[in-house]
Design a protein around this motif. Sequence first.
Motif, short mmCIF file in Angstrom:
data_model
loop_
_atom_site.label_atom_id
_atom_site.label_comp_id
_atom_site.label_asym_id
_atom_site.label_seq_id
_atom_site.Cartn_x
_atom_site.Cartn_y
_atom_site.Cartn_z
N ILE A 57 1.37 -1.17 0.43
CA ILE A 57 0.22 0.01 0.13
C ILE A 57 0.79 1.52 -0.34
CG2 ILE A 57 -1.69 1.35 1.60
CD1 ILE A 57 -3.10 -1.43 2.69
N LYS A 58 0.64 2.18 -0.95
CA LYS A 58 1.34 3.47 -1.04
C LYS A 58 0.50 4.44 -0.35
CE LYS A 58 3.52 2.42 -5.20
NZ LYS A 58 3.45 2.23 -6.84
N VAL A 59 1.31 5.25 0.34
CA VAL A 59 0.77 6.47 0.90
C VAL A 59 1.22 7.64 0.71
CG1 VAL A 59 -0.38 4.74 2.56
CG2 VAL A 59 1.55 5.31 2.95
N ARG A 60 0.72 8.49 1.04
CA ARG A 60 1.47 10.23 1.15
C ARG A 60 1.36 10.61 2.19
NH1 ARG A 60 -1.18 13.07 -2.26
NH2 ARG A 60 0.02 14.81 -2.53
N ILE A 61 2.29 10.99 3.30
CA ILE A 61 2.40 11.68 4.58
C ILE A 61 2.46 13.27 4.52
CG2 ILE A 61 3.21 11.22 7.14
CD1 ILE A 61 4.88 8.29 5.68
N LEU A 62 1.19 13.52 5.35
CA LEU A 62 0.99 14.90 5.45
C LEU A 62 2.50 15.47 6.05
CD1 LEU A 62 -0.51 17.86 5.50
CD2 LEU A 62 -1.05 16.77 7.81
N LYS A 63 3.02 15.82 5.32
CA LYS A 63 3.89 16.56 6.34
C LYS A 63 4.37 18.35 6.16
CE LYS A 63 7.54 13.96 3.47
NZ LYS A 63 8.95 13.77 1.97
N ASP A 64 3.57 18.78 6.71
CA ASP A 64 2.95 20.44 6.66
C ASP A 64 2.22 20.42 7.40
OD1 ASP A 64 4.31 21.42 4.19
OD2 ASP A 64 2.18 21.69 3.46
N ASN A 65 2.43 21.29 8.42
CA ASN A 65 1.66 21.70 10.34
C ASN A 65 0.15 22.40 9.12
OD1 ASN A 65 0.60 22.20 12.25
ND2 ASN A 65 2.39 23.03 12.99
N LEU A 66 -0.32 21.59 8.68
CA LEU A 66 -2.03 21.77 8.26
C LEU A 66 -3.36 22.45 9.16
CD1 LEU A 66 -4.08 21.83 5.79
CD2 LEU A 66 -4.67 19.37 6.37
N LEU A 67 -3.06 21.02 10.67
CA LEU A 67 -4.03 22.34 11.78
C LEU A 67 -3.51 23.17 12.06
CD1 LEU A 67 -6.16 20.46 12.92
CD2 LEU A 67 -4.80 20.19 14.74
N PHE A 140 -0.09 11.21 11.02
CA PHE A 140 0.85 9.84 11.76
C PHE A 140 -0.11 8.98 12.62
CE2 PHE A 140 4.92 13.25 11.58
CZ PHE A 140 5.19 11.78 11.21
N ASP A 141 -1.94 9.57 12.67
CA ASP A 141 -2.65 9.72 13.60
C ASP A 141 -3.34 7.64 12.79
OD1 ASP A 141 -2.25 10.19 16.43
OD2 ASP A 141 -2.79 12.22 15.73
N ASP A 142 -3.27 9.05 11.43
CA ASP A 142 -3.73 7.04 10.36
C ASP A 142 -2.61 6.33 10.32
OD1 ASP A 142 -5.84 8.94 10.03
OD2 ASP A 142 -4.97 10.50 8.75
N MET A 143 -1.72 6.84 10.09
CA MET A 143 -1.01 5.56 10.05
C MET A 143 -0.87 4.42 11.34
SD MET A 143 3.20 6.07 10.26
CE MET A 143 2.60 7.48 8.98
N ILE A 144 -1.09 4.89 12.19
CA ILE A 144 -0.99 3.95 13.48
C ILE A 144 -2.96 3.11 13.01
CG2 ILE A 144 -1.45 3.20 16.45
CD1 ILE A 144 0.66 5.61 16.20
N ASN A 145 -3.55 3.95 13.05
CA ASN A 145 -5.06 2.83 12.44
C ASN A 145 -4.84 2.70 10.93
OD1 ASN A 145 -6.04 4.96 14.20
ND2 ASN A 145 -6.30 6.33 13.64
N LEU A 146 -4.83 2.74 10.18
CA LEU A 146 -4.32 1.54 9.49
C LEU A 146 -3.75 0.73 9.49
CD1 LEU A 146 -5.13 1.07 6.25
CD2 LEU A 146 -2.51 2.71 5.68
N ALA A 147 -2.23 0.58 10.26
CA ALA A 147 -1.68 -0.37 10.23
C ALA A 147 -2.99 -1.04 11.68
CB ALA A 147 -0.32 -0.17 11.81
N TYR A 148 -3.14 -1.00 12.13
CA TYR A 148 -4.03 -1.25 12.49
C TYR A 148 -5.30 -2.24 11.85
CZ TYR A 148 -7.29 -3.27 16.25
OH TYR A 148 -8.49 -3.87 16.81
N GLU A 149 -6.10 -1.78 11.34
CA GLU A 149 -6.42 -2.45 10.38
C GLU A 149 -5.94 -3.72 9.46
OE1 GLU A 149 -8.53 0.42 7.72
OE2 GLU A 149 -9.24 0.91 9.67
N LEU A 150 -4.98 -3.54 9.54
CA LEU A 150 -3.78 -4.40 8.13
C LEU A 150 -3.72 -5.78 9.31
CD1 LEU A 150 -2.02 -2.22 6.02
CD2 LEU A 150 -3.88 -3.58 5.45
N VAL A 151 -3.49 -5.59 10.31
CA VAL A 151 -2.84 -6.44 11.19
C VAL A 151 -4.56 -7.20 12.27
CG1 VAL A 151 -2.29 -7.08 13.25
CG2 VAL A 151 -1.17 -5.57 11.71
#
Length: 199
Positions: A57-67, A140-151
């Motif tokens: 799975i290819k993902v693009r990680i947010l780098k800017d301080n969008l919030l 970064f929160d999405d990253m862990i959530n997605l990893a959890y879903e895959l596992v």
Amino acid sequence: KVLYLLNQGIKANEILVISFTNASVKNFIDKIKKYTTNIDVFTFHKLSLNIIKNKGIKVRILKDNLLDIIMCKYNINSQNKKVIESFIHLFKSKNLPFSMFDLYLNQTSKNKEKNQFIKIIKKIYFEYNDFLVKKQLIDFDDMINLAYELVDNNTFVSKYKYILVDEYQDTSLIKFKLLKKILDISDSKLIVVGDDRQS
């Protein structure tokens, strides 16, 4: 503990060490490199990214301080920025549905100030998440959530016999659930180091 495991005949590539910051990971690698360079030493985010990439799975990680950019649009002061950032981080790390905001609004309906604050957070969260979805980005929160879903979908195969977690008291619920799922699937043994005075 790592040296003890190695001396007991456990292969280096069967050991996973998890720490919470890139600095602590680097520090551990520097300490252990004279004994072995084959141990995986990751942050939870690096572990999650590896799980995602290993499934193709290819993902693009947010780098800017969008919030922060979005909050500036709403003229949020620095003190409230920290509160909102923490709220949204906890909201996402618990993988809560957007509909939970309606529950919060209902619970604060008799407190005008709190209710108004929740409404603002709801708008900021929606704008933030909507941007991520439209731009096909993850934070970064999405990253862990997605990893959890895959596992959680049993699509993860672990090579680790031992998993060591440093600063365990800082483990969030979703990180704990990710770790537990890996342990359940892999039958790995868990070793943790933590300070309950900091929990």
